[in-house]
Scaffold this motif. Structure first.
Motif, PDB file in Angstrom:
ATOM      1  N   GLY A 309      28.616  11.468  15.356  1.00 34.18           N
ATOM      2  CA  GLY A 309      29.960  10.327  15.146  1.00 34.18           C
ATOM      3  C   GLY A 309      29.122   9.270  16.170  1.00 34.18           C
ATOM      4  N   GLU A 310      28.190   9.543  16.998  1.00 38.44           N
ATOM      5  CA  GLU A 310      27.703   8.471  17.084  1.00 38.44           C
ATOM      6  C   GLU A 310      27.498   7.234  16.772  1.00 38.44           C
ATOM      7  OE1 GLU A 310      28.012   6.090  20.214  1.00 38.44           O
ATOM      8  OE2 GLU A 310      27.842   7.558  22.139  1.00 38.44           O
ATOM      9  N   LEU A 311      26.368   7.486  16.044  1.00 36.00           N
ATOM     10  CA  LEU A 311      25.869   7.015  15.034  1.00 36.00           C
ATOM     11  C   LEU A 311      26.593   6.746  13.671  1.00 36.00           C
ATOM     12  CD1 LEU A 311      22.941   9.291  14.437  1.00 36.00           C
ATOM     13  CD2 LEU A 311      22.903   6.802  15.143  1.00 36.00           C
ATOM     14  N   LEU A 312      27.757   7.386  13.435  1.00 33.66           N
ATOM     15  CA  LEU A 312      28.732   6.410  12.488  1.00 33.66           C
ATOM     16  C   LEU A 312      30.016   5.333  13.482  1.00 33.66           C
ATOM     17  CD1 LEU A 312      28.710   9.257  10.205  1.00 33.66           C
ATOM     18  CD2 LEU A 312      28.411   6.910   9.857  1.00 33.66           C
ATOM     19  N   ASP A 313      30.181   5.721  14.073  1.00 35.68           N
ATOM     20  CA  ASP A 313      30.327   4.524  15.567  1.00 35.68           C
ATOM     21  C   ASP A 313      32.012   5.051  15.905  1.00 35.68           C
ATOM     22  OD1 ASP A 313      29.474   2.691  15.762  1.00 35.68           O
ATOM     23  OD2 ASP A 313      29.202   2.172  13.731  1.00 35.68           O
ATOM     24  N   ILE A 314      32.038   6.496  15.764  1.00 35.27           N
ATOM     25  CA  ILE A 314      33.935   7.681  16.159  1.00 35.27           C
ATOM     26  C   ILE A 314      33.579   7.887  17.525  1.00 35.27           C
ATOM     27  CG2 ILE A 314      34.543   9.374  15.669  1.00 35.27           C
ATOM     28  CD1 ILE A 314      33.177   9.330  12.919  1.00 35.27           C
ATOM     29  N   HIS A 315      34.558   7.150  18.340  1.00 33.33           N
ATOM     30  CA  HIS A 315      34.852   7.248  19.697  1.00 33.33           C
ATOM     31  C   HIS A 315      35.690   9.073  19.929  1.00 33.33           C
ATOM     32  CE1 HIS A 315      35.363   5.923  24.128  1.00 33.33           C
ATOM     33  NE2 HIS A 315      36.444   6.308  23.900  1.00 33.33           N
ATOM     34  N   ILE A 366      44.053  15.537  23.879  1.00 33.06           N
ATOM     35  CA  ILE A 366      43.212  15.752  25.170  1.00 33.06           C
ATOM     36  C   ILE A 366      42.240  14.031  25.421  1.00 33.06           C
ATOM     37  CG2 ILE A 366      40.572  16.381  25.558  1.00 33.06           C
ATOM     38  CD1 ILE A 366      43.017  18.443  25.140  1.00 33.06           C
ATOM     39  N   GLY A 367      41.889  13.497  23.769  1.00 25.45           N
ATOM     40  CA  GLY A 367      40.747  12.144  24.290  1.00 25.45           C
ATOM     41  C   GLY A 367      39.515  12.308  24.466  1.00 25.45           C
ATOM     42  N   ASP A 368      39.284  13.185  24.385  1.00 21.84           N
ATOM     43  CA  ASP A 368      38.059  13.491  24.500  1.00 21.84           C
ATOM     44  C   ASP A 368      37.014  12.940  24.103  1.00 21.84           C
ATOM     45  OD1 ASP A 368      35.337  14.836  25.914  1.00 21.84           O
ATOM     46  OD2 ASP A 368      35.469  16.770  25.130  1.00 21.84           O
ATOM     47  N   THR A 369      35.691  12.747  24.196  1.00 22.06           N
ATOM     48  CA  THR A 369      34.756  10.978  23.271  1.00 22.06           C
ATOM     49  C   THR A 369      33.576  12.138  23.337  1.00 22.06           C
ATOM     50  OG1 THR A 369      33.667  10.288  25.505  1.00 22.06           O
ATOM     51  CG2 THR A 369      36.043  10.227  25.549  1.00 22.06           C
ATOM     52  N   ILE A 370      33.000  11.475  21.958  1.00 24.57           N
ATOM     53  CA  ILE A 370      31.919  11.165  21.528  1.00 24.57           C
ATOM     54  C   ILE A 370      31.058  11.207  22.861  1.00 24.57           C
ATOM     55  CG2 ILE A 370      30.588  10.920  19.772  1.00 24.57           C
ATOM     56  CD1 ILE A 370      32.399  12.901  18.745  1.00 24.57           C
ATOM     57  N   PRO A 371      31.166   9.309  23.170  1.00 27.52           N
ATOM     58  CA  PRO A 371      29.979   9.602  24.423  1.00 27.52           C
ATOM     59  C   PRO A 371      29.905   9.952  25.296  1.00 27.52           C
ATOM     60  CG  PRO A 371      31.317   7.663  23.959  1.00 27.52           C
ATOM     61  CD  PRO A 371      31.895   8.121  23.244  1.00 27.52           C
ATOM     62  N   ARG A 372      31.037  11.280  25.628  1.00 25.20           N
ATOM     63  CA  ARG A 372      30.621  12.402  27.294  1.00 25.20           C
ATOM     64  C   ARG A 372      29.766  13.702  25.995  1.00 25.20           C
ATOM     65  NH1 ARG A 372      32.881  17.603  29.284  1.00 25.20           N
ATOM     66  NH2 ARG A 372      33.866  17.792  26.867  1.00 25.20           N
ATOM     67  N   LEU A 373      30.155  13.618  24.881  1.00 27.13           N
ATOM     68  CA  LEU A 373      29.488  14.354  24.107  1.00 27.13           C
ATOM     69  C   LEU A 373      27.784  14.794  24.488  1.00 27.13           C
ATOM     70  CD1 LEU A 373      31.698  15.854  21.752  1.00 27.13           C
ATOM     71  CD2 LEU A 373      31.801  16.686  24.072  1.00 27.13           C
ATOM     72  N   ALA A 374      27.693  13.615  24.190  1.00 23.55           N
ATOM     73  CA  ALA A 374      26.107  12.655  23.734  1.00 23.55           C
ATOM     74  C   ALA A 374      25.531  12.595  25.193  1.00 23.55           C
ATOM     75  CB  ALA A 374      25.928  11.411  23.030  1.00 23.55           C
ATOM     76  N   GLN A 375      26.009  12.625  26.245  1.00 28.10           N
ATOM     77  CA  GLN A 375      25.554  12.132  27.240  1.00 28.10           C
ATOM     78  C   GLN A 375      24.630  13.089  27.858  1.00 28.10           C
ATOM     79  OE1 GLN A 375      28.491  11.304  29.847  1.00 28.10           O
ATOM     80  NE2 GLN A 375      28.958  13.734  30.765  1.00 28.10           N
ATOM     81  N   ARG A 411      17.413  10.111  16.219  1.00 25.44           N
ATOM     82  CA  ARG A 411      18.283   8.979  15.430  1.00 25.44           C
ATOM     83  C   ARG A 411      18.851   7.986  16.961  1.00 25.44           C
ATOM     84  NH1 ARG A 411      19.676   4.654  14.735  1.00 25.44           N
ATOM     85  NH2 ARG A 411      20.064   3.684  13.374  1.00 25.44           N
ATOM     86  N   TYR A 412      19.852   9.392  17.348  1.00 26.56           N
ATOM     87  CA  TYR A 412      20.700   8.247  18.130  1.00 26.56           C
ATOM     88  C   TYR A 412      19.854   7.982  19.328  1.00 26.56           C
ATOM     89  CZ  TYR A 412      22.750   8.611  23.015  1.00 26.56           C
ATOM     90  OH  TYR A 412      23.436   8.512  24.264  1.00 26.56           O
ATOM     91  N   GLN A 422      24.613  -1.060  19.561  1.00 28.40           N
ATOM     92  CA  GLN A 422      23.789  -0.562  20.753  1.00 28.40           C
ATOM     93  C   GLN A 422      24.642   0.160  21.441  1.00 28.40           C
ATOM     94  OE1 GLN A 422      21.485  -2.958  20.917  1.00 28.40           O
ATOM     95  NE2 GLN A 422      20.513  -1.573  22.509  1.00 28.40           N
ATOM     96  N   ILE A 423      23.674   1.565  21.267  1.00 29.34           N
ATOM     97  CA  ILE A 423      24.497   2.906  22.453  1.00 29.34           C
ATOM     98  C   ILE A 423      24.112   2.844  23.634  1.00 29.34           C
ATOM     99  CG2 ILE A 423      23.746   5.094  21.936  1.00 29.34           C
ATOM    100  CD1 ILE A 423      23.173   5.004  19.146  1.00 29.34           C
ATOM    101  N   VAL A 424      24.932   2.821  23.461  1.00 28.58           N
ATOM    102  CA  VAL A 424      24.647   3.444  25.627  1.00 28.58           C
ATOM    103  C   VAL A 424      24.328   4.695  26.346  1.00 28.58           C
ATOM    104  CG1 VAL A 424      25.873   2.990  27.699  1.00 28.58           C
ATOM    105  CG2 VAL A 424      26.419   1.447  25.982  1.00 28.58           C
ATOM    106  N   PHE A 425      23.790   4.739  26.759  1.00 29.47           N
ATOM    107  CA  PHE A 425      22.674   6.460  27.310  1.00 29.47           C
ATOM    108  C   PHE A 425      23.363   6.351  28.274  1.00 29.47           C
ATOM    109  CE2 PHE A 425      18.914   4.442  24.455  1.00 29.47           C
ATOM    110  CZ  PHE A 425      19.074   5.038  23.675  1.00 29.47           C
TER     111      PHE A 425
END
Length: 493
Positions: A309-315, A366-375, A411-412, A422-425
């Motif tokens: 999701g992050e690599l394909l720019d999905i929020h 829900i509005g749950d986000t890919i950045p939350r899952l990636a953290q 890769r992320y 740019q990905i924010v970690f």
């Protein structure tokens, strides 16, 4: 006109939200809870609110606690509204708001004396915690890590603890000195055997300064295992705006969550407990099958979709699930590699459980986000993904999909999406993971060198081969093409 949330405004808020059927001022505390974040307020606090609404257990209210700067911010925001929380439950077909009031106070993080005194209060019979997977000071195998700097410091300074576990030990020591029976320590985090892990950390830390007291904790304190489940995204401007516009309520820190919730626990509470079975909590002899199912299938599923999701720019998570490649990737991974090694669960069909997970992930409200899952992947990968990899390897089964999940994570951490964004970690180990991920482009083993993350899995020649090939394909072909190759059973050289 918007209603500013407080006890004084409950009658006004009742026009758009359900309000407590009990008088919050009549509650007395029986629980100290560390980590008063969104999940706690959408889960444990909601179950207690349900029970209090029946007119029962009003001596089991919550006092919040914490040790992080975010805990101080949460205290300030909730104290300003009398510790009330608006919980907005969102299903595909409906949205409803309720105001919960089971919390009566939050002790400031810098007031350690007050917190230890409260932990020693005989009225406190349960100390619970939602401190995230990274808050238990354990290694990749789930064992207590006595060399962690925070544990070394608390072990050397037991009278001035800085961690949750150091504070709990101080509270238990004061209870023993006063002849007060110990409270039950209850983890509400997504960790396999969370009760056992909590005990190992607490006893392990106590051993660093007082082995005899550590043995007393082992012999006298109960640590029930539990499985908790409710998708609860972070609160941001979107949620604040929805609450004001749709419900006319101004809440400093509301919680949005799905309608579904589940809590399965062992009934090990020698100091007593509220009768939560009356509001849907399952008490079972052995939580392990339920928690393993949830951690492998749901949490593992979240980890699997986060990085493509992050690599394909999905929020948003539901948008990732609407992407045909990501949804198909998740289904293939779950059905072919994860679910087949999940042991049977009483009265549960695993394929139906996964169908439920898919529906929950697809919930657009829900509005749950890919950045939350990636953290926090450095803590989540060893708990949610790599155990499935390890178990399949032990059974001499292939791990093409699970290796791809690890490669996607690597890769992320290279820091940019396929488009160059740019990905924010958000990970305590981000700096060293980023450095290793860049090196791994040419030398995949550089990323697998973190024993505290990969453990014995990295010693598998098959895993290293599958990981290296998946990572190379991600770099040369991109994420979408790599997923296509996996779905076509062509991601094997």
């Amino acid at each position: 006109m918007t209603v500013k949330l407080s006890l004084a405004s409950l009658n006004d808020a009742a026009a758009t939200a359900a309000v407590p059927a009990y008088d919050p001022k009549s509650l007395t505390p029986g629980i100290v809870h560390f980590g008063v974040g969104n999940f706690h307020r959408a889960h444990q606090a909601v179950y207690l609110d349900d029970l209090f609404n029946t007119g029962k257990a009003h001596d089991w209210a919550i006092i919040g606690a914490g040790v992080m700067p975010s805990d101080a911010a949460m205290r300030d925001k909730l104290k300003a509204q009398d510790f009330l929380t608006t919980v907005v439950e969102q299903d595909n077909n409906k949205t409803a708001a309720r105001i919960t009031a089971p919390m009566v106070d939050i002790i400031a993080p810098d007031d350690k004396a007050a917190l230890v005194a409260k932990l020693a209060d005989p009225a406190i019979r349960i100390v619970s915690m939602t401190i995230t997977e990274g808050g238990y000071f354990i290694d990749a195998a789930g064992n207590f890590n006595p060399k962690h700097p925070a544990m070394v410091e608390d072990g050397a300074n037991p009278t001035n603890p800085k961690t949750v576990f150091g504070l709990i030990i101080a509270g238990l020591r004061l209870r023993r000195e006063r002849g007060i029976s110990p409270f039950t320590v209850m983890s509400c985090d997504n960790i396999p055997g969370n009760g056992h892990v909590t005990e190992n950390t607490l006893v392990g830390l106590a051993k660093l300064s007082d082995p005899d007291f550590a043995q007393w904790i082992h012999d006298n304190v109960a640590f029930p295992n539990s499985m908790v489940d409710r998708i609860t995204p972070a609160t941001g401007p979107r949620e604040l705006d929805i609450l004001r516009q749709e419900f006319n309520i101004d809440d400093n820190w509301p919680v949005f969550c799905e309608e579904f919730k589940q809590w399965v626990m062992e009934d090990k509470f020698p100091a007593g407990r509220p009768r939560l079975e009356e509001v849907g909590v399952q008490f079972v002899p052995d939580v392990a099958p339920y928690e393993l199912m949830k951690i492998r299938i749901l949490n593992g599923g979240h980890a699997a979709i986060a990085y493509p999701g992050e690599l394909l720019d999905i929020h948003f998570v539901h948008e990732a699930m609407e992407h045909p490649l990501i949804r198909a990737f998740l289904a293939k991974l779950e059905k072919e590699e994860i679910i087949p090694i999940v042991p049977p669960v009483p009265d549960t069909k695993l394929d139906k459980y996964f169908d439920l997970i898919e529906r929950r992930f697809l919930n657009p409200k829900i509005g749950d986000t890919i950045p939350r899952l990636a953290q926090d992947g450095s803590n989540r990968q060893p708990k949610f993904i790599l155990p499935s990899t390890r178990d399949r390897l032990a059974q001499a089964k292939d791990i093409v999909g699970l290796s791809l999940v690890s490669a996607l994570w690597c890769r992320y951490f290279a820091g940019t999406s396929d488009s160059g964004r740019q990905i924010v970690f958000n990970d305590a180990s981000a700096e060293k993971l980023h450095e290793a991920a860049l090196k791994a482009k040419d030398n995949p083993d550089a990323f697998l060198a973190f024993d505290e993350i990969f453990g014995e899995v990295s010693s598998s020649a098959l895993f290293r081969e599958r990981f290296a090939h998946a990572l190379k394909t991600l770099w040369t072909e991109g994420t979408a093409k790599t997923l296509q190759l996996y779905l076509a059973d062509q991601l094997v050289r």
